[in-house]
Motif scaffolding. Structure first.
Motif: not given
Ligand code: ADP
Ligand code: MG
Length: 703
Positions: A273-277, A305-311, A457-459, A560-562
């Motif tokens: 649901p997003f453009e890949l980085t 962490v959070g850089s989108g490796k799962t994608v 879009g990350r803080g 953990l992704d909260v």
């Protein structure tokens, strides 16, 4: 070289016993026992020239060569005196060389009375001090010459580096120096050459015997440095040969080519649901190029962490599915496996891709069904833990394996999948930014892709360092964030209190937070010693907001992704490695609002405080990792003994990066042309390889 040390001149059974206990069994071991530092014995100078500038020991250590400078004089003994009384009896003499005289004094030197007498020639080396306006040597090294005229004959007319060996059991370093000195002339005969002269010349390397000799008795510093460089090169070369052989073996097997057509690419991207980085796109390009080959991919994907490796992992798996093949994704823990599975199911909802989760907790009936589905090809993508590697897991046609190691490096599990016929393409993922030299060592058989950006879009995450004494302030701050409806982590280094430790434990912190500080909020506790399903329950309650404050040992650093948890307090932060702290804070700031990470440590320790500052200054994982490696060394970097790092005696992964690169290029070239080192000119290398790594890697047993 294999001769037991016992038979070395000057050793014998008793001394051999001492040496053996220190791991020195053979002549080779002995010759590989190198000096810890050197004394630079200056050439003989006239006594009249001793002056204030000569006083004290100047430690002229540069880089790895630590070297004390010694003043040397030679002359004829005049007066001698023995003073046997008092707590420190001494023997002293005056020494005259015609230009002047100097006092030489040995505490507890009574045994010298019979040897150092008026009229004897004496050479002393040491540092000069001043006592009652006369220069004197205290406890210097010395050489007695029977005839004072022999002074002329002694070859002290240039500076000389004298090796200082660490003692070995009860054997003093001086004795070891003597034993080794006697052996040195044998070195050229004993040590085989690994390369021809041309090979060495092109790389400006000493040959091996010269290097070994120069490590003990270098002509000058330059020679010592070159000797060290050669031995570092050798260590790196053997290591990289092992790695190159492993890689060669893996990638020379046949694999299903999985070219990514425009159509496949479009269909896969439509699932997200997003453009890949940009970073994700680059990694996918690397992977697509590998997958198109008829040899297996063997690639490491690094990304914070959070850089989108799962994608990227899912993209890779879906390429296999598009070719009607199977993919397996393996996570280090059940919790992570479940999370991956949940996320993947989300991306794939509404598609025809068939997925399954296989973990230890999977019920027998369901397990049986999954095993059947994997064997007959009904399941396209399976996510799981090590359970995937077990004997009874058979695949119909496994084409892609993805191993998410996060940072939990253990014994490498790669290629443990039971696939028949073709080898699967393999992608290993890690969230630890690993400095290049270390990556080339531990993951040297993998090619590397790096995601160096984060999805938009990350803080922002601000990191603050607070002294332990300011805990009240920290609690107050957390309370104010909680009252705004946010959630907070408290991370501690220990699970439970150990005796006489004043470190914070998860258990005690939990008690204090529930009872004293946050009675109006729900506090949860999670740590690695709890059963997995209980960990998971607590984490999911934190995810859903039922728990507002989560006290945790480092189990939270993975998974953990909260998004609402934007405050993290790390207690005794100085107890963690920098890379680990960076991982931990990657857990927050995953939503849109800004996050705060508070490191609580005893800032009275300036070194610890200095170290933690790196985290306040940068969010660049690679920079932090390099700093961590520099400060703690490679062994500590991974925080586990099973990191697969080979033992390096001489070479240094930080300072010798250039040598490592050269050795790596050479090793890969050698193996490319001679994959199992069977060429006659490689027999010595092969022998050395087997000796060092043979058992561990299980290499080339034939021949
Ligand atoms: P990693 O495994 O590297 O820690 P994840 O793959 O779990 O990271 O991604 C972290 C979060 O970012 C997930 O919630 C994911 O949906 C989201 N995400 C991943 N890639 C993008 C992207 N290109 N744009 C926006 N969000 C993304
Ligand atoms: Mg992940």
């Amino acid at each position: 070289m294999d001769t037991p040390v016992q038979y070395v001149k000057g050793v014998g059974p008793a001394r051999a016993e001492q040496l053996t206990q220190a791991g020195i069994r053979t002549v080779e071991d002995l010759l590989m026992y190198f000096p810890r530092r050197f004394n630079l014995r200056r050439q003989i100078q006239p006594i009249s020239s001793l002056g204030w500038t000569n006083r004290g020991i100047s430690d002229e250590g540069d880089e790895k060569l630590s070297c004390k400078s010694l003043i040397t004089v030679a002359g004829t003994v005049q007066e001698t005196r023995y003073q046997p009384y008092g707590s420190r009896p001494y023997f002293e003499c005056s020494l005259d060389d015609g230009t002047g005289a100097v006092v030489v004094k040995w505490f507890h030197g009574g045994y010298l009375r019979d040897r150092i007498k008026r009229g004897v020639g004496l050479i002393v080396s040491g540092n000069v001090s001043v006592y009652k306006e006369t220069f004197q040597f205290i406890n210097p090294q010395f050489e007695i010459l029977e005839d004072s005229r022999d002074v002329q004959q002694v070859n002290y007319d240039s500076d000389e580096l004298l090796p200082v060996y660490p003692p070995c059991g009860k054997l003093p370093g001086g004795l070891i120096a003597k034993i080794i000195k006697r052996l040195l002339p044998e070195v050229p005969r004993l040590f085989p050459r690994w390369f021809d002269a041309d090979y060495l010349r092109r790389r400006n390397l000493f040959d091996r015997p010269t290097a070994i000799s120069a490590m003990h008795r270098p002509e000058d510093r330059e020679a010592w440095k070159r000797a060290r460089a050669r031995l570092a090169y050798d260590e790196f070369l053997l290591m990289q040969l092992g790695i190159a052989i492993q890689r060669q073996r893996y990638v020379s097997r046949p694999a299903y080519p999985l070219p990514v057509s425009e159509e496949i690419n479009r269909r896969i991207r439509a699932r997200f649901p997003f453009e890949l980085t940009a970073g994700q796109n680059r990694a996918i390009e690397d992977i697509a190029a590998d997958l198109a080959q008829n040899h297996p991919m063997n690639r490491l994907l690094q990304g914070d962490v959070g850089s989108g490796k799962t994608v990227v992992a899912l993209y890779t798996a879906l390429v296999a599915v598009a070719h009607h093949k199977q993919a397996a994704i393996m996570a280090p823990t059940e919790i992570l496996a479940r999370q991956h599975f949940a996320k993947i199911s989300q991306y794939l909802s509404g598609s025809r891709v068939r997925t399954a989760l296989l973990i230890g907790a999977t019920k027998p009936a369901e397990r049986k069904e999954i095993l059947q589905g994997l064997a007959d090809g009904q399941i396209d993508i399976v996510v799981g833990t090590h359970a995937l590697l077990s004997e009874n897991v058979r695949f119909h046609c496994l084409a892609v394996t993805i191993v998410d190691e996060q940072h939990k490096f253990g014994v490498r599990q790669r290629s443990g999948f039971r696939a028949k016929g073709h080898a699967p393409h393999c992608l290993v993922m890690t969230a630890t930014p690993i400095p290049r030299t270390l990556a080339l060592t531990v993951f040297g058989d993998l090619q590397i892709s790096i995601i160096d950006d984060l999805p938009p879009g990350r803080g922002r995450t601000e990191t603050i360092l607070k002294d332990k004494s300011c805990m009240d302030e920290v609690i107050e701050y957390v309370r104010s964030r909680l009252s705004e409806g946010q959630q907070a982590y408290f991370v501690t280094p220990l699970v439970s209190e150990t005796s006489n430790s004043d470190l914070s434990s998860a258990q005690r912190t939990y008690e204090r937070l529930t009872q004293r500080y946050f009675p109006n909020y729900t506090v949860g506790l999670v740590h690695g010693q709890m059963p997995a399903d209980q960990q998971e329950l607590i984490m999911s309650q934190f995810s859903s907001g039922k728990i507002q404050v989560l006290v945790a040992s480092t189990v939270v650093e993975v998974g953990l992704d909260v998004p609402d948890a934007n405050v993290m307090v790390i207690l005794d932060a100085d107890r963690f490695g920098l890379a680990q702290l960076h991982q931990l804070r990657g857990r927050i700031g995953r939503g849109k609002s800004d996050a705060v990470c508070i490191l609580v440590a005893s800032t009275k320790n300036p070194i610890a405080a200095e170290r933690l500052k790196v985290l306040l200054e940068t969010n660049d994982g690679f920079k932090i990792a390099r700093e961590d490696l520099r400060l703690r060394g490679p062994g500590e970097f991974f925080g586990t003994k099973q990191h697969g790092l080979p033992e390096l005696k001489i070479a240094d992964l930080i300072d010798d990066a250039d040598i490592l690169m050269q050795a790596r290029r050479d090793a890969f070239e050698i193996i490319r042309d001679d994959p199992d080192l069977s060429a006659p000119e490689h027999q010595q290398l092969r022998f050395e390889m087997l000796k060092t790594y043979g058992e561990r890697i299980g290499l080339i047993q034939q021949g």
